[in-house]
Design a protein around this motif. Structure first.
Motif, PDB file in Angstrom:
ATOM      1  N   ILE A   1      -5.569  10.327  21.311  1.00 40.80           N
ATOM      2  CA  ILE A   1      -6.390   9.134  21.554  1.00 40.80           C
ATOM      3  C   ILE A   1      -7.017   9.756  22.694  1.00 40.80           C
ATOM      4  CG2 ILE A   1      -4.900   8.121  23.107  1.00 40.80           C
ATOM      5  CD1 ILE A   1      -6.946   6.561  20.815  1.00 40.80           C
TER       6      ILE A   1
ATOM      7  N   ILE B  47     -12.188   2.189  24.188  1.00 36.21           N
ATOM      8  CA  ILE B  47     -10.877   2.125  23.326  1.00 36.21           C
ATOM      9  C   ILE B  47      -9.849   1.338  23.688  1.00 36.21           C
ATOM     10  CG2 ILE B  47      -9.098   3.882  22.687  1.00 36.21           C
ATOM     11  CD1 ILE B  47     -11.680   4.386  21.256  1.00 36.21           C
TER      12      ILE B  47
ATOM     13  N   ASP C  10      -8.311  -1.144  21.028  1.00 33.00           N
ATOM     14  CA  ASP C  10      -6.920  -1.027  20.466  1.00 33.00           C
ATOM     15  C   ASP C  10      -6.174  -2.418  20.922  1.00 33.00           C
ATOM     16  OD1 ASP C  10      -4.691   0.999  19.595  1.00 33.00           O
ATOM     17  OD2 ASP C  10      -4.049   0.207  21.466  1.00 33.00           O
ATOM     18  N   THR C  11      -6.402  -2.871  21.760  1.00 35.84           N
ATOM     19  CA  THR C  11      -5.515  -4.017  22.358  1.00 35.84           C
ATOM     20  C   THR C  11      -6.013  -5.279  21.490  1.00 35.84           C
ATOM     21  OG1 THR C  11      -5.453  -3.208  24.573  1.00 35.84           O
ATOM     22  CG2 THR C  11      -4.998  -5.487  24.053  1.00 35.84           C
TER      23      THR C  11
ATOM     24  N   LYS D 206      -4.909  -4.850  17.537  1.00 33.88           N
ATOM     25  CA  LYS D 206      -3.354  -5.094  17.449  1.00 33.88           C
ATOM     26  C   LYS D 206      -3.124  -6.605  17.410  1.00 33.88           C
ATOM     27  CE  LYS D 206      -1.726  -0.819  19.159  1.00 33.88           C
ATOM     28  NZ  LYS D 206      -1.111  -0.115  20.262  1.00 33.88           N
TER      29      LYS D 206
ATOM     30  N   ALA E  33      -5.389  -2.071  12.691  1.00 33.99           N
ATOM     31  CA  ALA E  33      -5.447  -1.668  14.134  1.00 33.99           C
ATOM     32  C   ALA E  33      -5.494  -0.189  14.510  1.00 33.99           C
ATOM     33  CB  ALA E  33      -4.139  -2.369  15.157  1.00 33.99           C
ATOM     34  N   GLY E  34      -4.729   0.709  13.637  1.00 37.99           N
ATOM     35  CA  GLY E  34      -4.608   2.155  13.804  1.00 37.99           C
ATOM     36  C   GLY E  34      -5.837   2.578  13.108  1.00 37.99           C
TER      37      GLY E  34
ATOM     38  N   VAL F 223      -9.942   2.251  15.900  1.00 45.94           N
ATOM     39  CA  VAL F 223     -10.470   3.202  16.937  1.00 45.94           C
ATOM     40  C   VAL F 223     -11.127   4.343  16.358  1.00 45.94           C
ATOM     41  CG1 VAL F 223      -9.653   4.829  18.643  1.00 45.94           C
ATOM     42  CG2 VAL F 223      -8.456   2.688  18.636  1.00 45.94           C
TER      43      VAL F 223
END
Length: 293
Positions: A232, A255, A259-260, A263, A270-271, A274
């Motif tokens: 990351i 990022i 990401d937060t 999710k 979510a994966g 980014v």
């Protein structure tokens, strides 16, 4: 999502983004200024976390100190270890091609992981949050936010301000920026480029290790944790622009929020979010958001 939940997620995103910046800022300095692809940078984060785990009981028993003394001693050890690593290994990589740099730094990952296994084992460990930071601040009627997470964000912000001041307002920062632009020229002016590189590398190591130390009570300490943060952080460096401290900060915060909230709002995707954001930004700006200072 109600306002309280939104605020909590914003605080989580800010904390995650600032921690990412501490790790990625060292990576972008080493990559952008010294020209070394350092795959072992994530291991520096891991070393910091394990130092917090190993040093805390020793310092408590011998010096009677607590959390802040552990951070201070750990940071000093990180600077020393980073300086020695640059002298022993990385100083031989500047004139080598990228494949040799990748092979050497990947080998260091294996060495660090084996040393970790021999010294502390392969179990998951926890680092205790200091008593005076173990409480929570109420947000709304039923939700609260840990004080320690706010402390981590505050510490990161202090380091961010200090890093920007050193990089933009001091003679050392001027030499670092000049060395990134034209190494031969600053050598001709009598500046010891080898010593400068060791300072930069030691600072990058220390920033990553410090991030690991302050994150350890939140994320625990476990094998392979450096490999996760390395990927990351490379994303952050590429999005922000290689060698740009300002770009690393903007990209890390971006990022962190993607990401937060990904999710929370789109957990099944979510994966991917980014990396999708990275692809979109690079299509718009192939060299990243900012140029190196």
């Amino acid at each position: 999502m109600d306002l309280t939940t939104f605020l909590i997620q914003c605080l989580n995103a800010l904390q995650y983004g600032l921690l990412l910046f501490l790790v990625a800022s060292g990576l972008t300095l080493i990559f952008g200024i010294m020209g070394v692809i350092n795959l072992a940078h994530g291991s520096f984060y891991m070393i910091g976390a394990y130092m917090a785990y190993a040093l805390s009981p020793v310092i408590e028993a011998t010096l009677g100190g607590g959390f802040f003394l552990t951070l201070l001693i750990g940071l000093a050890l990180a600077v020393l270890l980073g300086y020695l690593l640059e002298w022993a290994f990385y100083s031989y990589l500047y004139n080598r091609d990228h494949l040799q740099q990748v092979l050497m730094t990947y080998g260091l990952i294996l060495v660090f992981e084996e040393l970790r296994s021999l010294l502390v084992g392969d179990d998951v460990h926890g680092v205790q949050i200091p008593d005076f930071l173990s409480g929570s601040i109420p947000l709304g009627e039923v939700m609260s936010y840990p004080v320690y997470r706010l402390f981590v964000s505050a510490m990161c912000l202090v380091l961010v301000v200090g890093l920007f001041y050193i990089f933009n307002r001091t003679r050392l920062g001027m030499m670092i920026r000049a060395g990134a632009s034209n190494r031969e020229m600053i050598q001709s002016l009598g500046i010891d480029i080898n010593f400068l590189y060791r300072v930069v590398f030691a600072a990058g190591f220390a920033l990553a290790a410090f991030a690991g130390m302050v994150a350890a009570p939140v994320s625990s300490v476990y094998p392979g944790m450096g490999n996760e943060v390395l990927i990351i952080c490379f994303v952050v460096v590429v999005i922000g622009g290689i060698g740009s401290i300002q770009g690393a900060l903007v990209a890390a915060l971006l990022i962190g929020f993607i990401d937060t909230f990904g999710k929370v709002l789109l957990p099944e995707a979510a994966g991917v979010l980014v990396y999708l954001a990275m692809a979109v930004i690079l299509l718009w700006k192939p060299n990243g958001l900012f140029k190196a200072a």
